[in-house]
Design a protein around this motif. Structure first.
Motif, PDB file in Angstrom:
ATOM      1  N   LEU A   7      83.492  49.757 -65.533  1.00  7.97           N
ATOM      2  CA  LEU A   7      82.148  49.423 -65.994  1.00  7.97           C
ATOM      3  C   LEU A   7      82.172  48.881 -67.420  1.00  7.97           C
ATOM      4  CD1 LEU A   7      80.105  52.451 -64.576  1.00  7.97           C
ATOM      5  CD2 LEU A   7      80.118  50.095 -63.738  1.00  7.97           C
ATOM      6  N   SER A   8      83.091  49.410 -68.240  1.00  6.16           N
ATOM      7  CA  SER A   8      83.163  48.933 -69.623  1.00  6.16           C
ATOM      8  C   SER A   8      83.574  47.468 -69.677  1.00  6.16           C
ATOM      9  CB  SER A   8      84.133  49.791 -70.431  1.00  6.16           C
ATOM     10  OG  SER A   8      85.475  49.564 -70.016  1.00  6.16           O
ATOM     11  N   ARG A   9      84.375  47.035 -68.705  1.00  7.32           N
ATOM     12  CA  ARG A   9      84.753  45.615 -68.644  1.00  7.32           C
ATOM     13  C   ARG A   9      83.502  44.754 -68.485  1.00  7.32           C
ATOM     14  NH1 ARG A   9      89.885  44.098 -66.482  1.00  7.32           N
ATOM     15  NH2 ARG A   9      91.501  45.398 -67.416  1.00  7.32           N
ATOM     16  N   TYR A  10      82.640  45.134 -67.548  1.00 12.27           N
ATOM     17  CA  TYR A  10      81.451  44.327 -67.267  1.00 12.27           C
ATOM     18  C   TYR A  10      80.378  44.499 -68.344  1.00 12.27           C
ATOM     19  CZ  TYR A  10      83.426  43.119 -62.772  1.00 12.27           C
ATOM     20  OH  TYR A  10      84.248  42.614 -61.788  1.00 12.27           O
ATOM     21  N   SER A  11      80.348  45.649 -69.009  1.00 20.46           N
ATOM     22  CA  SER A  11      79.366  45.847 -70.083  1.00 20.46           C
ATOM     23  C   SER A  11      79.641  44.931 -71.264  1.00 20.46           C
ATOM     24  CB  SER A  11      79.364  47.304 -70.541  1.00 20.46           C
ATOM     25  OG  SER A  11      80.597  47.638 -71.168  1.00 20.46           O
ATOM     26  N   ARG A  12      80.841  44.389 -71.316  1.00 21.36           N
ATOM     27  CA  ARG A  12      81.195  43.463 -72.391  1.00 21.36           C
ATOM     28  C   ARG A  12      80.489  42.112 -72.224  1.00 21.36           C
ATOM     29  NH1 ARG A  12      82.208  41.891 -77.281  1.00 21.36           N
ATOM     30  NH2 ARG A  12      83.971  40.493 -77.586  1.00 21.36           N
ATOM     31  N   MET A 135      83.125  31.073 -74.007  1.00 20.85           N
ATOM     32  CA  MET A 135      82.618  32.334 -74.556  1.00 20.85           C
ATOM     33  C   MET A 135      83.597  33.496 -74.420  1.00 20.85           C
ATOM     34  SD  MET A 135      78.537  32.418 -73.613  1.00 20.85           S
ATOM     35  CE  MET A 135      78.755  32.426 -71.833  1.00 20.85           C
ATOM     36  N   THR A 136      84.660  33.316 -73.662  1.00 21.77           N
ATOM     37  CA  THR A 136      85.615  34.417 -73.434  1.00 21.77           C
ATOM     38  C   THR A 136      86.938  34.079 -74.107  1.00 21.77           C
ATOM     39  OG1 THR A 136      86.123  33.375 -71.292  1.00 21.77           O
ATOM     40  CG2 THR A 136      84.583  35.215 -71.285  1.00 21.77           C
ATOM     41  N   PRO A 137      87.154  34.555 -75.331  1.00 20.51           N
ATOM     42  CA  PRO A 137      88.383  34.219 -76.061  1.00 20.51           C
ATOM     43  C   PRO A 137      89.629  34.839 -75.453  1.00 20.51           C
ATOM     44  CG  PRO A 137      87.087  35.828 -77.279  1.00 20.51           C
ATOM     45  CD  PRO A 137      86.239  35.381 -76.138  1.00 20.51           C
ATOM     46  N   ALA A 139      91.886  36.358 -72.086  1.00 20.55           N
ATOM     47  CA  ALA A 139      92.052  36.131 -70.647  1.00 20.55           C
ATOM     48  C   ALA A 139      91.395  37.237 -69.830  1.00 20.55           C
ATOM     49  CB  ALA A 139      93.538  36.027 -70.304  1.00 20.55           C
ATOM     50  N   GLU A 140      91.476  38.464 -70.330  1.00 20.43           N
ATOM     51  CA  GLU A 140      90.884  39.596 -69.619  1.00 20.43           C
ATOM     52  C   GLU A 140      89.375  39.428 -69.493  1.00 20.43           C
ATOM     53  OE1 GLU A 140      89.927  43.915 -71.215  1.00 20.43           O
ATOM     54  OE2 GLU A 140      92.058  43.758 -70.704  1.00 20.43           O
ATOM     55  N   GLU A 141      88.734  38.938 -70.565  1.00 19.41           N
ATOM     56  CA  GLU A 141      87.288  38.719 -70.538  1.00 19.41           C
ATOM     57  C   GLU A 141      86.925  37.582 -69.590  1.00 19.41           C
ATOM     58  OE1 GLU A 141      86.234  40.123 -75.120  1.00 19.41           O
ATOM     59  OE2 GLU A 141      86.649  38.021 -74.657  1.00 19.41           O
ATOM     60  N   GLN A 142      87.743  36.549 -69.570  1.00 19.32           N
ATOM     61  CA  GLN A 142      87.475  35.439 -68.665  1.00 19.32           C
ATOM     62  C   GLN A 142      87.579  35.875 -67.206  1.00 19.32           C
ATOM     63  OE1 GLN A 142      89.831  31.496 -67.561  1.00 19.32           O
ATOM     64  NE2 GLN A 142      88.961  31.351 -69.621  1.00 19.32           N
ATOM     65  N   ARG A 143      88.575  36.696 -66.881  1.00 15.83           N
ATOM     66  CA  ARG A 143      88.709  37.214 -65.520  1.00 15.83           C
ATOM     67  C   ARG A 143      87.490  38.022 -65.123  1.00 15.83           C
ATOM     68  NH1 ARG A 143      93.769  40.745 -65.031  1.00 15.83           N
ATOM     69  NH2 ARG A 143      93.002  40.911 -62.896  1.00 15.83           N
ATOM     70  N   THR A 196      73.444  29.875 -75.506  1.00 12.94           N
ATOM     71  CA  THR A 196      74.843  29.667 -75.149  1.00 12.94           C
ATOM     72  C   THR A 196      75.168  28.206 -74.852  1.00 12.94           C
ATOM     73  OG1 THR A 196      74.316  30.241 -72.856  1.00 12.94           O
ATOM     74  CG2 THR A 196      75.166  32.009 -74.261  1.00 12.94           C
ATOM     75  N   HIS A 197      74.144  27.369 -74.698  1.00 11.10           N
ATOM     76  CA  HIS A 197      74.434  25.953 -74.439  1.00 11.10           C
ATOM     77  C   HIS A 197      75.186  25.337 -75.615  1.00 11.10           C
ATOM     78  CE1 HIS A 197      71.811  23.595 -77.170  1.00 11.10           C
ATOM     79  NE2 HIS A 197      71.028  24.656 -77.135  1.00 11.10           N
ATOM     80  N   ARG A 198      75.054  25.960 -76.797  1.00  9.46           N
ATOM     81  CA  ARG A 198      75.701  25.393 -77.988  1.00  9.46           C
ATOM     82  C   ARG A 198      77.226  25.442 -77.892  1.00  9.46           C
ATOM     83  NH1 ARG A 198      72.007  29.113 -80.568  1.00  9.46           N
ATOM     84  NH2 ARG A 198      70.025  28.097 -81.043  1.00  9.46           N
ATOM     85  N   VAL A 199      77.758  26.408 -77.121  1.00  8.35           N
ATOM     86  CA  VAL A 199      79.220  26.522 -77.059  1.00  8.35           C
ATOM     87  C   VAL A 199      79.836  25.360 -76.289  1.00  8.35           C
ATOM     88  CG1 VAL A 199      79.111  29.037 -77.189  1.00  8.35           C
ATOM     89  CG2 VAL A 199      79.274  27.929 -74.945  1.00  8.35           C
TER      90      VAL A 199
END
Length: 405
Positions: A7-12, A135-137, A139-143, A196-199
């Motif tokens: 759950l902590s992964r997705y709460s990020r 937005m995901t610097p 790899a773990e966040e991107q997954r 987030t469109h700015r990224v």
């Protein structure tokens, strides 16, 4: 990994994007799953011809497949906000044109307007994945973000058609298309204007530099999405044919919905797979799982809806992770500046695959029975499994040569 850690992964994710973004991207993708069915119902009702309705729905789907990559390419160059806002306006005009065309004889103007409705339908899922690339610097966040996207896609493919049916009952066939257009106007606009469109704002190109190109290697993931879409389309028609043979065609939709149950669970848990298990191996494993599920589908075709539901559930266990893995494989091949275009190509692959699977699978089911239609799922699954094998072989040879040196 424990459930709290999962759950902590997705709460990020809301920390990275904001909770409003997650809502906008989730609801904003519903129209793309609603429009072909809404067009089918509306045109069939207005013309009195299922054949004309089917042609109009096919035109909308083909328009979508053609338009999504073009819009993605423009967004990569011009930015997402302006591109999406323009497309929203064009889509609303196309919907109005379809209603106007239906006031006259059911001919080519209706089909042309339906194609324009699909052509201007924005693919929020592709744009959202392109934003997550920026937005995901880590790899773990991107997954994790891509697993969320895959889960939301699964929900949209179930809830969208269900919403069309519900609104159709309460407000008539026209109401479903109006609701889809309203969702585009409200939620796609909200998505387009979210901070987030700015990224994904296009970066200036220095003199002498060239914009990053899309490598030919992305043809593999696009082919994978085409195969996966064929799995969807052939499963839909084969399951419907089997349910009809059992005396309840309407039960086919409920049986097909079981696929989302297993798919959602395994997609959410995909973040638990260790990093050392590479994308090619995951892809091949998912394809093999779908292949096993397809064999069960063929075997269960004549043995009642309960057996068929079990086979659909097994197939679904590998569908969601397969979609996420293919998307991640494509993302790893390209620069983030071309993310919207590449993700749009993947979306078009799924759309074309669904259309192919539904058309060919439906014809096989009608001529030779549900098992023949479901056999197409096995063919598509075999292709899906074979696509990453050359990469696995090359890596195995490289490791062997390295070990011998």
């Amino acid at each position: 990994m424990s459930s709290p850690a999962l759950l902590s992964r997705y709460s990020r994710l809301p920390e990275l994007s904001g909770a409003a973004y997650l809502a906008a991207t989730a609801v904003g993708r519903l129209p793309i799953t609603m429009v072909p069915l809404a067009v089918l119902a509306l045109v069939t009702s207005a013309s009195g011809s299922v054949a004309v309705g089917g042609l109009a729905s096919a035109c909308a789907a083909l328009g979508e497949a053609a338009g999504v990559p073009v819009v993605g390419a423009v967004a990569d160059r011009r930015g997402q906000r302006g591109t999406l806002l323009t497309v929203v306006v064009l889509h609303l005009l196309a919907v109005a044109a379809l209603f106007a065309a239906l006031a006259g004889p059911a001919g080519w103007p209706v089909l042309a307007a339906a194609a324009c409705v699909g052509l201007t339908l924005p693919s929020v899922s592709g744009f959202s994945r392109a934003r997550w690339l920026r937005m995901t610097p880590r790899a773990e966040e991107q997954r994790t973000a891509f697993a969320f996207e895959g889960t939301v896609d699964e929900a949209a493919f179930i809830l969208g058609p269900a919403l069309v049916g519900l609104v159709g009952v309460l407000a008539g066939p026209a109401g479903a298309l109006v609701v889809a257009a309203a969702l585009v106007a409200v939620f796609v606009t909200a998505f387009a204007c979210h901070r987030t469109h700015r990224v994904t704002a296009p970066r200036p190109v220095a003199h002498g530099d060239v914009r990053p190109r899309v490598p030919w290697a992305v043809a593999g993931p696009v082919a994978g999405m085409l195969a996966m879409g064929t799995v969807f389309g052939a499963t839909q028609t084969g399951v419907t044919a089997a349910a009809e043979a059992g005396g309840s065609a309407s039960a086919g939709a409920l049986v097909y919905a079981v696929m989302a149950v297993g798919s959602t669970a395994t997609t959410l848990c995909l973040v638990l797979v260790p990093e050392r298990i590479g994308l090619a191996l995951r892809w091949a494993a998912c394809g093999a799982g779908v292949l096993v599920g397809s064999a069960l589908l063929v075997a269960a075709a004549g043995h009642g809806l309960l057996a068929l539901s079990g086979a659909v559930l097994v197939t679904g266990l590998f569908v969601g992770p397969g979609l996420v893995t293919i998307s991640t494989s494509a993302a790893a091949l390209v620069a983030a500046e071309r993310g919207a275009f590449v993700m749009a190509l993947l979306n078009s692959g799924v759309v074309l695959g669904v259309a192919t699977g539904a058309a060919v699978g439906g014809a096989l089911s009608e001529s030779s029975g549900p098992a023949a239609g479901l056999a197409l799922v096995a063919v598509a699954a075999a292709v899906l499994t074979a696509l990453p094998l050359p990469r696995l072989v090359r890596r195995a040879r490289a490791r062997g040569a390295q070990a011998r040196s």
